[in-house]
Design a protein around this motif. Structure first.
Motif, PDB file in Angstrom:
ATOM      1  N   ALA A 147       0.906  -1.231  -0.067  1.00  0.00           N
ATOM      2  CA  ALA A 147       0.004  -0.046  -0.199  1.00  0.00           C
ATOM      3  C   ALA A 147       0.764   1.514  -0.087  1.00  0.00           C
ATOM      4  O   ALA A 147       0.745   2.222  -0.775  1.00  0.00           O
ATOM      5  N   GLU A 148       1.864   1.244   0.859  1.00  0.00           N
ATOM      6  CA  GLU A 148       2.653   2.470   1.138  1.00  0.00           C
ATOM      7  C   GLU A 148       3.346   2.785  -0.406  1.00  0.00           C
ATOM      8  O   GLU A 148       3.638   3.803  -0.800  1.00  0.00           O
ATOM      9  N   SER A 149       3.765   1.594  -0.949  1.00  0.00           N
ATOM     10  CA  SER A 149       4.617   1.603  -2.163  1.00  0.00           C
ATOM     11  C   SER A 149       3.822   2.264  -3.197  1.00  0.00           C
ATOM     12  O   SER A 149       4.116   2.917  -4.251  1.00  0.00           O
ATOM     13  N   LEU A 150       2.292   2.072  -3.226  1.00  0.00           N
ATOM     14  CA  LEU A 150       1.451   2.554  -4.302  1.00  0.00           C
ATOM     15  C   LEU A 150       0.887   3.844  -3.817  1.00  0.00           C
ATOM     16  O   LEU A 150       0.081   4.281  -4.411  1.00  0.00           O
ATOM     17  N   GLY A 151       1.372   4.488  -2.598  1.00  0.00           N
ATOM     18  CA  GLY A 151       0.863   5.733  -2.284  1.00  0.00           C
ATOM     19  C   GLY A 151      -0.764   5.758  -1.818  1.00  0.00           C
ATOM     20  O   GLY A 151      -1.425   6.479  -2.183  1.00  0.00           O
ATOM     21  N   VAL A 152      -0.813   4.545  -1.134  1.00  0.00           N
ATOM     22  CA  VAL A 152      -2.281   4.471  -0.654  1.00  0.00           C
ATOM     23  C   VAL A 152      -2.160   3.606   0.740  1.00  0.00           C
ATOM     24  O   VAL A 152      -1.262   3.399   1.235  1.00  0.00           O
ATOM     25  N   LYS A 153      -3.437   3.768   1.487  1.00  0.00           N
ATOM     26  CA  LYS A 153      -3.762   3.169   2.750  1.00  0.00           C
ATOM     27  C   LYS A 153      -3.950   1.809   2.549  1.00  0.00           C
ATOM     28  O   LYS A 153      -4.872   1.451   1.363  1.00  0.00           O
ATOM     29  N   THR A 154      -3.781   1.033   3.457  1.00  0.00           N
ATOM     30  CA  THR A 154      -3.910  -0.417   3.366  1.00  0.00           C
ATOM     31  C   THR A 154      -5.177  -1.012   2.991  1.00  0.00           C
ATOM     32  O   THR A 154      -5.570  -1.553   2.060  1.00  0.00           O
ATOM     33  N   PRO A 155      -6.398  -0.654   3.857  1.00  0.00           N
ATOM     34  CA  PRO A 155      -7.849  -0.939   3.364  1.00  0.00           C
ATOM     35  C   PRO A 155      -7.923  -1.007   2.030  1.00  0.00           C
ATOM     36  O   PRO A 155      -9.057  -1.660   1.481  1.00  0.00           O
ATOM     37  N   SER A 156      -7.433   0.099   1.329  1.00  0.00           N
ATOM     38  CA  SER A 156      -7.637   0.505  -0.111  1.00  0.00           C
ATOM     39  C   SER A 156      -7.706  -0.697  -0.913  1.00  0.00           C
ATOM     40  O   SER A 156      -8.110  -0.941  -2.071  1.00  0.00           O
ATOM     41  N   LEU A 157      -6.521  -1.565  -0.523  1.00  0.00           N
ATOM     42  CA  LEU A 157      -5.962  -2.774  -1.532  1.00  0.00           C
ATOM     43  C   LEU A 157      -7.153  -3.646  -1.568  1.00  0.00           C
ATOM     44  O   LEU A 157      -7.211  -4.636  -2.404  1.00  0.00           O
ATOM     45  N   TYR A 158      -7.814  -3.655  -0.417  1.00  0.00           N
ATOM     46  CA  TYR A 158      -9.020  -4.774  -0.417  1.00  0.00           C
ATOM     47  C   TYR A 158     -10.132  -4.649  -1.350  1.00  0.00           C
ATOM     48  O   TYR A 158     -10.961  -5.273  -1.916  1.00  0.00           O
ATOM     49  N   LYS A 159     -10.062  -3.437  -1.957  1.00  0.00           N
ATOM     50  CA  LYS A 159     -10.875  -3.136  -3.237  1.00  0.00           C
ATOM     51  C   LYS A 159     -10.727  -3.865  -4.596  1.00  0.00           C
ATOM     52  O   LYS A 159     -11.293  -3.995  -5.561  1.00  0.00           O
ATOM     53  N   HIS A 160      -9.367  -4.277  -4.704  1.00  0.00           N
ATOM     54  CA  HIS A 160      -8.754  -4.761  -5.543  1.00  0.00           C
ATOM     55  C   HIS A 160      -8.255  -6.333  -5.516  1.00  0.00           C
ATOM     56  O   HIS A 160      -8.157  -6.954  -6.461  1.00  0.00           O
ATOM     57  N   VAL A 161      -8.065  -6.677  -4.336  1.00  0.00           N
ATOM     58  CA  VAL A 161      -7.535  -7.935  -4.122  1.00  0.00           C
ATOM     59  C   VAL A 161      -8.040  -8.519  -2.467  1.00  0.00           C
ATOM     60  O   VAL A 161      -8.490  -7.675  -1.925  1.00  0.00           O
ATOM     61  N   ASP A 162      -8.217  -9.819  -2.646  1.00  0.00           N
ATOM     62  CA  ASP A 162      -8.836 -10.238  -1.393  1.00  0.00           C
ATOM     63  C   ASP A 162      -7.903 -10.585  -0.279  1.00  0.00           C
ATOM     64  O   ASP A 162      -7.654 -11.766   0.168  1.00  0.00           O
TER      65      ASP A 162
END
Lengths: 189, 189
Positions: free
Chosen positions: B33-48
């Motif tokens: 998440a940090e490497s993508l400039g995003v907060k951790t929970p945001s990843l759950y929108k794209h990946v389980d």
DNA sequence: CCATCGGGCTATTGACGTTAGCTTTACGGC
DNA sequence: GCCGTAAAGCTAACGTCAATAGCCCGATGG
């Protein structure tokens, strides 16, 4: 309240049991502690955290495998020794599938116990190959060849990669047979 | 505030990069998440979650390896095909050492994408072996043999288990040479 | 211009590893 | 037998991380 009477060995041994018990689940200090009837921080008196526990299990596994290989090759030579070594190698891996992965990791050069355990196992293999009178680079190539064959098959088998029902024993026997033929061909004597 | 514009592919691809960047460190959603400039929970929108991310990386890796193998064997047959396949296999592993481990895991039978990717790679190997006219169990044994040899060497090499300075290229070439000889001997034609 | 979809956020919870510092057990010397 | 000490195991606390719930707002199509 009596004490639990733990030692590094008991902790590492229990951790190895748990790992074999559920190879998929990640090994956790909390689980080891609970299984020993102890609270998590108590483990730090015997083991240097999770890395230390992993290191302990790795060395333990390498020693056990090395001893099994040594036992298998005593009093044998050449093809006979290779086949016995190969059988012992696979048998150990099938009996300790979760720990098998630990035995493959390259030794930390700065860790004496790790280096010693790794080299002891390697010595067995080199001793067996010595019977084929291979010199210099040929000996190194042969050692890599044999290790690759053994590790490759066993690693794929324990990870469940061989899914067809065909007899695994026969496949392994043929693999070793072919390896032996190659070694003999390279042999100087 | 503009959006990051992530997709499952970008997330999985970045995770794979991070994994290659530091193969020792455990891959964490937080780091991705940090490497993508995003907060951790945001990843759950794209990946389980973490399992989903791992699955994505695994399938991605299997597809990439399968494609590399397919490319290497086009227009070749028998020994020529085996040698080209072996070279491509090792090259892919050396270029993606951290991801290589993911390609070995047995496919989940209930996961169609995983099964498809795994079988596609296996198909290449079987197609190459078809040139040797092996029937029934012989074909299975040969496939296991070749896979074991390739995986064993490459796995040991990428994990740093071959510590002597002797030329790895030559050792690998000799390994493949021996494998080819065995295959030819088993061949019916 | 507006309605809707969904991407990214904050807040929160629970598991775990790790450290600090305390308590008490076992054991050796007197 | 008694005491002093080293160490085993404990409680308390913190930081990191995965995961879920629920909100906000940016983008897109009509």
């Amino acid at each position: 309240m009596p004490r639990a009477g733990l030692t590094e060995d008991t902790v590492v041994a229990r951790a190895a049991e748990l790992l074999e018990g559920s190879p998929t689940a990640e090994l956790t200090l909390a689980a080891v502690a609970e299984s020993l009837g102890v609270k998590t921080p108590s483990l730090y008196k015997h083991v240097d955290g999770l890395p230390g526990l992993r290191r302990g299990m790795m060395i333990r596994a390498k020693r056990s495998l090395g001893a099994a290989l040594a036992r298998a090759t005593m009093g044998r030579s050449r093809d006979d020794a290779v086949q016995s070594l190969a059988a012992a190698y696979r048998q150990w891996a099938l009996e300790n599938p979760a720990q098998y992965g630990l035995t493959v990791s390259a030794p930390d050069p700065s860790d004496d116990a790790d280096r010693a355990a790794s080299e002891a196992a390697l010595e067995v293999l080199l001793a067996v190959l010595a019977g084929y009178d291979l010199r210099g680079d040929h000996a190194i190539d042969a050692a890599r060849f044999l290790r690759s064959a053994l590790h490759g098959f066993v690693s794929l088998e324990t990870s469940g990669a061989f899914r067809l029902s065909a007899d695994l024993e026969r496949s392994y026997t043929k693999l070793i047979e072919s390896a032996v033929v190659s070694l003999s061909k390279w042999s100087q004597s």
